[in-house]
Write an enzyme that holds these catalytic residues in place. Sequence first.
Site, PDB file in Angstrom:
ATOM      1  N   PRO A  88     -40.294-132.107   6.768  1.00 54.09           N
ATOM      2  CG  PRO A  88     -40.676-134.468   7.721  1.00 54.09           C
ATOM      3  CD  PRO A  88     -41.445-133.281   7.351  1.00 54.09           C
ATOM      4  CD  GLU A 115     -50.089-141.440   7.189  1.00 51.66           C
ATOM      5  OE1 GLU A 115     -51.028-141.038   7.078  1.00 51.66           O
ATOM      6  OE2 GLU A 115     -49.121-141.420   8.181  1.00 51.66           O
ATOM      7  NE  ARG A 153     -35.397-114.038  19.191  1.00 47.77           N
ATOM      8  CZ  ARG A 153     -33.914-113.963  19.219  1.00 47.77           C
ATOM      9  NH1 ARG A 153     -33.265-114.142  18.253  1.00 47.77           N
ATOM     10  NH2 ARG A 153     -33.424-113.407  20.282  1.00 47.77           N
ATOM     11  CG  ASP A 168     -29.600-113.648  19.638  1.00 45.77           C
ATOM     12  OD1 ASP A 168     -29.799-113.786  20.658  1.00 45.77           O
ATOM     13  OD2 ASP A 168     -30.789-113.749  18.715  1.00 45.77           O
TER      14      ASP A 168
HETATM   15  N1  ADE Z   1     -43.521-131.534   9.546  1.00 48.01           N
HETATM   16  C1  ADE Z   1     -43.202-132.847  10.158  1.00 48.01           C
HETATM   17  N2  ADE Z   1     -42.060-132.709  10.534  1.00 48.01           N
HETATM   18  C2  ADE Z   1     -41.276-131.492  10.324  1.00 48.01           C
HETATM   19  C3  ADE Z   1     -40.284-130.912  10.614  1.00 48.01           C
HETATM   20  N3  ADE Z   1     -39.114-131.742  11.062  1.00 48.01           N
HETATM   21  N4  ADE Z   1     -40.012-129.540   9.945  1.00 48.01           N
HETATM   22  C4  ADE Z   1     -40.924-129.040   9.226  1.00 48.01           C
HETATM   23  N5  ADE Z   1     -42.083-129.559   9.237  1.00 48.01           N
HETATM   24  C5  ADE Z   1     -42.271-130.738   9.740  1.00 48.01           C
END
Ligand code: ADE
Length: 246
Positions: A88, A115, A153, A168
């Site tokens: 993230p 973690e 794709r 798309d």
């Molecule tokens: N791993 C955990 N959450 C994630 C996300 N939002 N995007 C990519 N990898 C992740």
Amino acid sequence: MRFDILTLFPRMFFSPFQESILGRAVQRGLVQIRIVNIRDFALDKHQVVDDTPYGGGQGMVMKVEPIGRAIEWVKAEDASARVIHMTPQGRPLDQERVRELSSFAHLALLCGRYEGIDERVRELFVDEEVSIGDYVLSGGEFAAMVVIDAVSRLLPGALGSDRSAVEDSFFNSLLEYPQYTRPLEFTGRTVPEVLLSGNHCAISRWRRKEALKRTLTRRPDLLGRAVLSREDRDLLEEIRKESVES
Ligand code: ADE
């Protein structure tokens, strides 16, 4: 195109790549997917892949050595493989980046767990970090599947016709127009007349207007980026007038 998925949970990937468009792309050899089990690269007796964080704190951190060895193994075979850490904290994925990623011949997707991973993995082995959105998954596995699906794709021949990719959502930064198929009427709701008219020009105009209307109401941020023609601007004006009137 080749994808290596570096994960501690290989079984998560057993069926997703056997279905639908991606399944066909794999069968036709357009896409090759290999699952690399990071645990196989832990050399100690118990194949330990994680440990407690230095400095204390909750949870476990994935160790640098097994991940490093797994990536070196991938790179020994193909030095040009691009290593992407799914996290993230990465750059948010959008269709433009998906398109750029589809130009690489080989992606190695590293799925973190727990973690996090030892910072030195990032420093030494990772080319880029990608997030699929501002929410936290329990690991990078589903994120890796998203990347593989979205990228595959776009490969020539992956879809029935190249036209589908062109039409798309997001291809031109607009959301898609509504679609209908039989039956003509369902619980009193009918299909818009214009779609039955056989007038291709009128149908195109209606679809473009609906795409613009949807984008304006649901994702106005996208309109700023869209390439709009003179006719689009006229349609937007029409939409604005109609919304004032109603
Ligand atoms: N791993 C955990 N959450 C994630 C996300 N939002 N995007 C990519 N990898 C992740």
